[in-house]
Design a protein around this motif. Structure first.
Motif, short mmCIF file in Angstrom:
data_model
loop_
_atom_site.label_atom_id
_atom_site.label_comp_id
_atom_site.label_asym_id
_atom_site.label_seq_id
_atom_site.Cartn_x
_atom_site.Cartn_y
_atom_site.Cartn_z
N PHE A 40 0.81 -1.22 0.00
CA PHE A 40 0.00 0.00 0.00
C PHE A 40 0.85 1.28 0.00
O PHE A 40 0.31 2.38 -0.10
CB PHE A 40 -0.94 0.02 1.22
N ARG A 41 2.15 1.13 0.12
CA ARG A 41 3.02 2.32 0.18
C ARG A 41 2.97 3.14 -1.11
O ARG A 41 2.93 4.37 -1.06
CB ARG A 41 4.45 1.90 0.51
N PRO A 42 2.96 2.50 -2.32
CA PRO A 42 2.80 3.32 -3.54
C PRO A 42 1.52 4.14 -3.54
O PRO A 42 1.50 5.27 -4.05
CB PRO A 42 2.80 2.27 -4.66
N LEU A 43 0.45 3.58 -2.98
CA LEU A 43 -0.80 4.34 -2.89
C LEU A 43 -0.63 5.56 -2.00
O LEU A 43 -1.17 6.64 -2.29
CB LEU A 43 -1.93 3.45 -2.32
N LEU A 47 -1.12 9.39 -3.05
CA LEU A 47 -2.02 10.23 -2.27
C LEU A 47 -1.32 11.52 -1.84
O LEU A 47 -1.90 12.61 -1.91
CB LEU A 47 -2.51 9.47 -1.03
N GLY A 48 -0.07 11.39 -1.42
CA GLY A 48 0.71 12.58 -1.05
C GLY A 48 0.93 13.50 -2.23
O GLY A 48 0.85 14.72 -2.11
N LEU A 49 1.17 12.91 -3.40
CA LEU A 49 1.35 13.68 -4.62
C LEU A 49 0.08 14.44 -4.97
O LEU A 49 0.11 15.64 -5.30
CB LEU A 49 1.74 12.74 -5.76
N GLY A 116 5.60 7.31 3.01
CA GLY A 116 5.21 7.34 1.61
C GLY A 116 4.40 8.59 1.29
O GLY A 116 4.57 9.20 0.23
N LEU A 117 3.52 8.97 2.22
CA LEU A 117 2.71 10.18 2.04
C LEU A 117 3.59 11.42 1.95
O LEU A 117 3.42 12.27 1.08
CB LEU A 117 1.72 10.31 3.19
N PHE A 121 4.24 13.92 -1.26
CA PHE A 121 4.05 15.37 -1.14
C PHE A 121 5.31 16.11 -1.57
O PHE A 121 5.24 17.13 -2.26
CB PHE A 121 3.69 15.73 0.31
N SER A 122 6.46 15.57 -1.19
CA SER A 122 7.74 16.18 -1.57
C SER A 122 7.96 16.11 -3.09
O SER A 122 8.42 17.07 -3.70
CB SER A 122 8.90 15.47 -0.86
N LEU A 123 7.59 14.98 -3.69
CA LEU A 123 7.77 14.83 -5.14
C LEU A 123 6.91 15.83 -5.90
O LEU A 123 7.31 16.34 -6.95
CB LEU A 123 7.41 13.40 -5.56
N GLY A 124 5.71 16.12 -5.35
CA GLY A 124 4.84 17.10 -6.00
C GLY A 124 5.51 18.46 -6.11
O GLY A 124 5.27 19.21 -7.06
N ILE A 125 6.38 18.77 -5.16
CA ILE A 125 7.08 20.06 -5.16
C ILE A 125 8.38 19.96 -5.97
O ILE A 125 8.68 20.82 -6.80
CB ILE A 125 7.40 20.49 -3.71
N VAL A 126 9.15 18.89 -5.75
CA VAL A 126 10.45 18.74 -6.39
C VAL A 126 10.32 18.57 -7.91
O VAL A 126 11.18 19.02 -8.67
CB VAL A 126 11.21 17.55 -5.77
N TRP A 127 9.22 17.95 -8.36
CA TRP A 127 9.03 17.72 -9.78
C TRP A 127 8.43 18.92 -10.51
O TRP A 127 8.17 18.86 -11.71
CB TRP A 127 8.15 16.48 -10.00
#
Length: 211
Positions: A40-43, A47-49, A116-117, A121-127
């Protein structure tokens, strides 16, 4: 006219964003460690993204609502920005790509669903530099509307278009980095199509607002 089409465009924009050559090839690395720590970690990452993008929509809508008294100037700014974003996509100008390689977060050791969350969330900013032109166009339209609920919904739809391909990669053993690099080549023609659409919206706004 565009209000009915915009949710579809937002979803398509999310798909185009994830096909970016600086995102798609590193997705297996992002999820390789994650899937080992739980199915469930990819989910949680996705979700964080989605939460990250939705927050951007809310913040942008609030800013747009704040400047409703200057709607004329806001429209002019939006027109210029949309046309610029469209040109950047058509000619593949990486005007936002200033941070280089984003795979450093791929090997994050944050544990559990919460980790994972936070990673998502971090990837949403870094990307952001990778998706700047497409995401910036969506945020521009959201800002002009000035409606918080609408902004949150559109960015959530955008995040669905972004997240569904990521989940397919995460839970499919057939997707390797080499195959994804080949798939990412299709991102270039799709970006050009998106560029023409975005530029068209910009010129339509110029016609509607000034002529």
């Amino acid at each position: 006219m565009f209000s009915d089409f915009f949710p579809i465009a937002a979803f398509f924009a999310g798909v185009v964003s994830v096909l970016s050559p600086c995102i798609l090839p590193v997705i297996p690395a992002v999820f390789a460690y994650s899937t080992e720590k739980g199915k469930f970690r990819p989910l949680a990452i996705v979700l964080g993204l989605s939460l990250s993008f939705t927050c951007m929509g809310i913040i942008t809508s609030i800013l747009g609502a704040t400047f409703t008294a200057y709607l004329g100037y806001l429209n002019i700014f939006a027109e210029i920005l949309l046309i610029t974003m469209g040109v950047a996509l058509i000619f593949d100008l990486n005007i936002f790509n200033v941070f280089g390689n984003f795979s450093s977060l791929a090997n994050s050791k944050r544990e559990g669903l919460l980790g994972g969350l936070l990673l998502g969330f971090s990837l949403g900013i870094v990307w952001l530099p990778c998706v700047g032109s497409v995401l910036g166009s969506i945020l521009t339209m959201v800002a002009v509307s000035g409606k918080i609920g609408y902004g949150a919904l559109m960015l959530f739809i955008y995040s669905l278009g972004f997240s569904i391909p990521m989940l397919l990669v995460a839970y499919s053993a057939s997707f390797s980095s080499s195959k994804l690099k080949k798939v990412s080549k299709y991102g270039f023609p799709l970006k050009k199509v998106a560029g023409f659409v975005i530029m068209g919206v910009g010129f339509y706004m110029v016609y509607r607002n000034h002529f």
